[in-house]
Design an enzyme around this catalytic site. Structure first.
Site, PDB file in Angstrom:
ATOM      1  N   TRP B 107       0.812  -1.216   0.000  1.00 40.26           N
ATOM      2  CA  TRP B 107       0.000   0.000   0.000  1.00 40.26           C
ATOM      3  C   TRP B 107       0.843   1.262   0.000  1.00 40.26           C
ATOM      4  O   TRP B 107       0.486   2.263  -0.627  1.00 40.26           O
ATOM      5  CB  TRP B 107      -1.010  -0.023   1.149  1.00 40.26           C
ATOM      6  CG  TRP B 107      -2.062  -1.054   0.870  1.00 40.26           C
ATOM      7  CD1 TRP B 107      -2.184  -2.279   1.446  1.00 40.26           C
ATOM      8  CD2 TRP B 107      -3.109  -0.970  -0.112  1.00 40.26           C
ATOM      9  NE1 TRP B 107      -3.244  -2.963   0.887  1.00 40.26           N
ATOM     10  CE2 TRP B 107      -3.828  -2.187  -0.067  1.00 40.26           C
ATOM     11  CE3 TRP B 107      -3.511   0.002  -1.028  1.00 40.26           C
ATOM     12  CZ2 TRP B 107      -4.926  -2.450  -0.896  1.00 40.26           C
ATOM     13  CZ3 TRP B 107      -4.598  -0.246  -1.853  1.00 40.26           C
ATOM     14  CH2 TRP B 107      -5.290  -1.455  -1.790  1.00 40.26           C
ATOM     15  N   ASP B 177      -1.085   6.833   6.460  1.00 39.13           N
ATOM     16  CA  ASP B 177      -2.190   5.996   6.009  1.00 39.13           C
ATOM     17  C   ASP B 177      -2.439   4.966   7.109  1.00 39.13           C
ATOM     18  O   ASP B 177      -1.681   4.018   7.269  1.00 39.13           O
ATOM     19  CB  ASP B 177      -1.832   5.298   4.702  1.00 39.13           C
ATOM     20  CG  ASP B 177      -2.921   4.317   4.258  1.00 39.13           C
ATOM     21  OD1 ASP B 177      -3.961   4.221   4.944  1.00 39.13           O
ATOM     22  OD2 ASP B 177      -2.728   3.649   3.222  1.00 39.13           O
ATOM     23  N   LYS B 201     -12.289  -1.261   7.391  1.00 43.25           N
ATOM     24  CA  LYS B 201     -11.622  -2.300   8.169  1.00 43.25           C
ATOM     25  C   LYS B 201     -12.090  -2.234   9.628  1.00 43.25           C
ATOM     26  O   LYS B 201     -12.726  -3.159  10.115  1.00 43.25           O
ATOM     27  CB  LYS B 201     -10.096  -2.170   8.076  1.00 43.25           C
ATOM     28  CG  LYS B 201      -9.534  -2.726   6.759  1.00 43.25           C
ATOM     29  CD  LYS B 201      -9.072  -1.627   5.862  1.00 43.25           C
ATOM     30  CE  LYS B 201      -8.248  -1.995   4.648  1.00 43.25           C
ATOM     31  NZ  LYS B 201      -8.403  -3.193   3.911  1.00 43.25           N
TER      32      LYS B 201
END
Lengths: 367, 367
Positions: B107, B177, B201
């Protein structure tokens, strides 16, 4: 399992998010803890699961069936609403050329403002002198050969004006913001290069925007576009480059199935919408000027019915009186005032009857 | 009113969207037809209504309370997921300067790829030689004075490596992030310039991303940014410039309230997450190498536990065996293979016990 639920509902005339079909809400509620066969809520399932593959696949198939979408068009389910489309359209399609905009109300102006950040956006028809009280005829719109595209707004939510046919503009790549009347009537997709529509009026809850795009427009999009702004990436990944709004797409799918199986498709939907709008516009017309419709008759929106009362005081009183009768969302947009009754696909006929009853009584008492 | 519902649920180890707290799902289901007092479903209410004002206001207040967010930070609820943040961060913050990225997994690489479209993105630490099996110490990260910001990823969902403290990097504007471990533990917000996290999530369903941003970073953002990419516009309009994902924000609000009132805030949540992760990592460690954890011990993720079996055949067999026991989502990401058990905040301890029981039995039978 049986659960107790809250069900007291009013008539919700909001301009969007807006009323959803009751059977859709009931099915969503029934399955909220666990989608049959999935063992998890649709709020929890992976977007890479076979369950979601079927949800998004069925939604696309139903949409293609309803609108008879030709094979040379892709269907995308994206985020960011119509407002992100105001940017994605010029970013992807201008490619150094000017773009033409029909300026027919608040939302078309907003769309154009984003295009100006990207290049030259020209006004090819301007309804502002008449306070946006009508849509242009196709013959009034100048089609420029050098334009990357021509942008139209099929229904202006705030002013309450609507095209009732698909503009026939040969030679132009017509881009249409159909957010507030999408799926309210049959549409000839082949007349457009690209159609986009935020879900939260006729198609589902807020949080998704549908894009229908002719495939050839995907070729030659600029290099190095930010990924989330790139139609090509979204199309190549079938709307699943990143995590999509799974639940919103599920809800859109339920609404599309409702349109197909319970309403009689878009011809059936149009008939119902005409009946509701006729009932309401008739009440305006027979009031002898007490209620004044904003839109010229040929451009009257079937979705957003806008009208004024003799004074702002009476308008406030009218909205209050409506609230006591369990009707909400009737205050016009802050930029134009007056009354706005949004009666999208799922809004019930009985709600319009209740409003018309109020209008007749209110007129009698206050004149 | 009482309705029949489907409730058969499995253990859902998906990496996101992921398991939500049961009481949250139950409340959402109860009120799906009509939010008490609103007379309409939260799927239908206007984002300009007092009802939604309270929903988004309460969500922000609960988030501020949970993370003890200082007053000089704004909280935004946006669309487009973390992937749109990969672009919004450089577009708003680079301002002609280079930006530094800690490359610690899939990511963070994706985030950097978007920054490269905007300007110079430099790697200040690279874990690729070790297949991203650990996070760097703060002392390993070179802070450059000329960098617009330094980007870190607090938890790499695919590789299963996580920071367990907030990097202390004085002089750097740290952008984090935090998508896949947000609200799994207390966080010192003041160490960051900007934190972003996709909801799907730990915080809610897919379709919203939370941004926490130091207010001074809002000054001096570039002119003529596309509106949907402009933090300043979003902040000035309190996340309501255009229609937000109303239902998703409502769900996020329910999860935040659950964290505050039923879990004991983030210290309570961290304790539960440690218990679950310890149980699972212990099963790996006592297997004598049959199960091989990917992450080095000091960087083991409490959220995504990644491990390999002696062969791909055994991994396939393990996933199948798990499915017969109503455990789903255990297949590792297609880019790295193996097994990944995502055990976010709402994942139940009993589910980890069931997995560990399977692991012990499977090891015995297959060695």
């Amino acid at each position: 399992m049986a659960i107790s639920t809250t069900t007291k509902r009013i008539y919700n005339f909001s301009a969007g998010p807006a009323t959803l079909p009751l059977p859709v809400l009931e099915e969503a509620q029934r399955d909220l803890m666990a989608l049959p066969g999935a063992g998890a809520s649709v709020l929890e399932i992976s977007h890479r699961s076979p369950t979601f593959d079927k949800i998004i696949g069925d939604a696309e198939a139903d949409l293609r069936h309803l609108l008879n979408i030709p094979d040379n068009y892709v269907v995308l389910f994206l985020q960011g609403g119509a407002t992100l489309q105001f940017s994605m359209v010029p970013v992807n399609l201008m490619r150094g050329r000017p773009a033409d905009y029909v300026k027919c109300g608040t939302w078309s102006k907003k769309a154009m403002d984003e295009a100006k950040k990207e290049g030259e956006a020209r006004v090819v028809w301007d309804g502002s002198a008449d306070k946006f009280n009508r849509m242009p005829e196709a013959s009034e719109i100048k089609v420029n050969a050098d334009a990357a595209y021509l942008h139209v707004t099929s229904n202006e939510t705030i002013e309450g004006v609507e095209y009732h046919t698909d503009p026939h503009l040969p030679g132009a790549t017509v881009v249409c913001d159909a957010s507030s009347d999408f799926l309210s009537r049959p549409m000839d997709v082949s007349r457009y290069g690209l159609i986009y529509a935020g879900a939260q009026k006729n198609v589902g809850p807020a949080g998704a925007v549908i894009v229908i795009m002719r495939k050839d427009l995907l070729e030659g999009t600029p290099a190095k576009l930010h990924t989330m702004l790139d139609y090509k990436v979204m199309a190549d990944n079938k709307s699943l480059y990143n995590t999509p709004p799974v639940f919103t797409i599920y809800m859109v799918g339920l609404v599309l199935r409702w349109l197909r199986t319970e309403v009689g498709g878009l011809p059936g939907m149009l008939k119902k919408n005409q009946e509701k709008a006729n009932l309401l516009y008739s009440a305006i017309d027979r009031s002898g000027g007490f209620y004044k419709g904003h839109a010229q008759p040929q451009s009257r929106s079937l979705m957003n019915v806008t009208f004024r009362l003799p004074s702002e005081e009476l308008e406030k009183k009218f909205v209050k009186e409506a609230e006591t009768r369990h009707m909400d969302g009737l205050k016009g947009h802050r930029s134009v005032g007056g009354i706005r009754a949004s009666i999208y696909n799922a809004f019930p006929y009985e709600g319009v009857e209740a409003l018309v009853e109020l209008m007749d009584e209110f007129h009698q008492k206050n004149s």
